[in-house]
Design a protein around this motif. Structure first.
Motif, mmCIF file in Angstrom:
data_model
loop_
_atom_site.group_PDB
_atom_site.id
_atom_site.type_symbol
_atom_site.label_atom_id
_atom_site.label_comp_id
_atom_site.label_asym_id
_atom_site.label_seq_id
_atom_site.Cartn_x
_atom_site.Cartn_y
_atom_site.Cartn_z
ATOM 1 N N SER A 5 0.810 -1.215 0.000
ATOM 2 C CA SER A 5 0.000 0.000 0.000
ATOM 3 C C SER A 5 0.843 1.264 0.000
ATOM 4 C CB SER A 5 -0.918 0.001 1.228
ATOM 5 O OG SER A 5 -1.757 -1.132 1.232
ATOM 6 N N PHE A 6 1.971 1.231 0.711
ATOM 7 C CA PHE A 6 2.748 2.457 0.889
ATOM 8 C C PHE A 6 4.160 2.387 0.319
ATOM 9 C CE2 PHE A 6 -0.383 2.599 4.354
ATOM 10 C CZ PHE A 6 -0.951 3.839 4.098
ATOM 11 N N VAL A 26 9.523 2.855 1.758
ATOM 12 C CA VAL A 26 8.189 3.174 2.253
ATOM 13 C C VAL A 26 7.926 4.666 2.091
ATOM 14 C CG1 VAL A 26 6.631 3.036 4.220
ATOM 15 C CG2 VAL A 26 8.434 1.322 3.949
ATOM 16 N N MET A 31 1.331 8.394 4.539
ATOM 17 C CA MET A 31 0.820 7.613 5.663
ATOM 18 C C MET A 31 0.081 8.463 6.679
ATOM 19 S SD MET A 31 3.894 5.014 6.636
ATOM 20 C CE MET A 31 4.182 3.522 5.700
ATOM 21 N N ASP A 32 -0.898 7.830 7.328
ATOM 22 C CA ASP A 32 -1.500 8.456 8.496
ATOM 23 C C ASP A 32 -0.653 8.112 9.719
ATOM 24 O OD1 ASP A 32 -2.075 5.803 9.118
ATOM 25 O OD2 ASP A 32 -4.193 5.959 8.580
ATOM 26 N N LYS A 34 -1.168 6.197 12.307
ATOM 27 C CA LYS A 34 -1.126 4.787 12.678
ATOM 28 C C LYS A 34 -0.143 4.020 11.805
ATOM 29 C CE LYS A 34 -4.038 0.652 12.962
ATOM 30 N NZ LYS A 34 -5.395 0.091 12.723
ATOM 31 N N SER A 35 -0.178 4.274 10.502
ATOM 32 C CA SER A 35 0.713 3.566 9.586
ATOM 33 C C SER A 35 2.169 3.949 9.826
ATOM 34 C CB SER A 35 0.325 3.861 8.136
ATOM 35 O OG SER A 35 -0.982 3.400 7.863
ATOM 36 N N ARG A 36 2.413 5.224 10.128
ATOM 37 C CA ARG A 36 3.778 5.652 10.446
ATOM 38 C C ARG A 36 4.289 4.931 11.693
ATOM 39 N NH1 ARG A 36 6.016 10.979 8.963
ATOM 40 N NH2 ARG A 36 4.932 11.750 7.120
ATOM 41 N N GLU A 38 3.352 2.014 12.818
ATOM 42 C CA GLU A 38 3.616 0.612 12.513
ATOM 43 C C GLU A 38 4.949 0.449 11.789
ATOM 44 O OE1 GLU A 38 0.315 -0.979 10.371
ATOM 45 O OE2 GLU A 38 -1.039 -0.945 12.104
ATOM 46 N N THR A 39 5.251 1.374 10.876
ATOM 47 C CA THR A 39 6.515 1.300 10.151
ATOM 48 C C THR A 39 7.695 1.492 11.091
ATOM 49 O OG1 THR A 39 5.464 2.131 8.135
ATOM 50 C CG2 THR A 39 7.854 2.306 8.270
ATOM 51 N N GLY A 179 5.331 -5.255 11.688
ATOM 52 C CA GLY A 179 4.676 -3.953 11.773
ATOM 53 C C GLY A 179 3.733 -3.801 12.945
#
Length: 352
Positions: A5-6, A26, A31-32, A34-36, A38-39, A179
């Motif tokens: 996705s990213f 990445v 990213m929002d 939450k995604s940041r 997780e990364t 993640g």
């Protein structure tokens, strides 16, 4: 060599010695929060791990962009970094789900389909019991390493297990994709947040209860079931509520008595016990007759598997205490057998 996705994953070659690496690029600008998180969490967890059955982390760096083209300017110019580039060990045989399908396809079939795979396979294309237990035991060794570090994986599945070619030509399992892993304050800690892939959710997660390492053990049981059944899930449902109900009631088709011995069947059933307290720990699973016999085979096979190496080509210097730097899979199996009180001997005969 991969996309999500990213971002994308590129195959890179180090100029000094030609060694291959996987570079995960990445796009953090898209990213929002939450995604940041997780990364960042994946990098933090990878830094903590050093094990023959875990994807090896090398380094990470922020870049201003360029879409992986190698340019220093790219889309971001001299502004805020837009990409995170994570350099990891390259695994040459893909993820374990695809590997199982590949093996099944090569060996032929008897007309039964693996759901969603597009490949027909079955009795003639199934993994042997020894192959199943080799994959399972290596995954369990990786999970043991995580749990001893106080880390829950929380998304264990075939797609997050990767396969490399060992120095002896045999498959070596590499656990990856951290993640949504969780670092606990202690090895006896609990989590509350429901995360992961629905097919692998434990009953306690489905009910919104606190959970611990035994939820990873449940997922390990689901993975063992899939290895025994050409990738078919232990729990299915036409809808998410139906799937959850089947999980809560423990409804799955037992393993074939014709194909798998009692030790493997009993191990798989114990891992999918509905009550967390009735499930074995990873150590107890490795003490089971089926896993112990496999550990003995891993500890006594002729050539060592791939060695974890640092950026200078030497063995890693930051392995955990008790896991010798650069230890091979064979050495790790020997060490774990000794720690579990079952030193390596000739493999036991499996009861039918």
């Amino acid at each position: 060599i991969g996309a999500g996705s990213f971002g994308r994953v590129f195959l890179a070659r180090r100029r000094s010695d030609g060694k291959l690496f996987a570079v995960k690029v990445v796009d953090i600008s898209a990213m929002d929060g939450k995604s940041r998180a997780e990364t960042k969490n994946e990098v933090d967890v990878l830094k903590m791990l050093s094990h023959p059955n875990v994807v090896r982390y090398h380094e990470a760096a922020l870049a201003r962009g360029g879409g992986g083209s190698g340019g220093s300017g790219g889309r971001g110019g001299y502004g805020k970094p837009r990409e995170l580039r994570i350099v990891m060990e390259y695994v040459s045989r893909g993820d374990l789900g695809e590997r199982v399908k590949e093996i099944a396809k090569m060996r032929g079939n008897n007309g039964r389909n693996v759901p969603g795979s597009g490949v027909t396979c079955g009795g003639g294309g199934s993994l042997t019991e020894d192959e199943v237990m080799s994959y399972f035991t290596q995954i369990a060794l990786a999970l043991r390493h995580l749990h001893r570090k106080g880390i829950l994986h929380r998304d264990l599945k075939l797609a997050n297990v990767f396969v490399n070619e060992g120095e002896d030509g045999q498959d070596v399992v590499k656990l990856g994709d951290f993640g949504i892993s969780k670092v606990l304050a202690s090895q006896t800690g609990f989590c509350n947040t429901v995360v992961g892939t629905p097919y692998y959710l434990s009953p306690e997660m489905c009910m919104g209860r606190r959970y611990d390492a035994k939820s990873d053990v449940w997922a390990l049981g689901c993975v063992l079931y899939e290895l025994c059944n050409d990738g078919a899930h232990a729990f299915e449902g036409k809808s998410l509520p139906a799937l959850v109900m089947n999980i809560l009631k423990g409804r799955f088709t037992p393993l074939s008595r014709a194909r798998f011995g009692r030790d493997v069947r009993e191990l798989q059933t114990s891992l999918l016990a509905l009550e967390p307290g009735r499930r074995p720990s990873v150590d107890d699973a490795l003490r089971s007759p089926a896993a112990r016999a496999c550990l003995t085979r891993l500890a006594t096979r002729g050539a060592s598997a791939t060695r974890a190496r640092g950026d200078d080509g030497g063995v890693v210097a930051d392995a955990e205490p008790g896991c010798s730097p650069g230890s091979s899979l064979r050495e790790e199996a020997r060490r774990v057998l000794e720690e579990l009180g079952t030193p390596a001997t000739a493999p036991e005969a499996r009861p039918s």
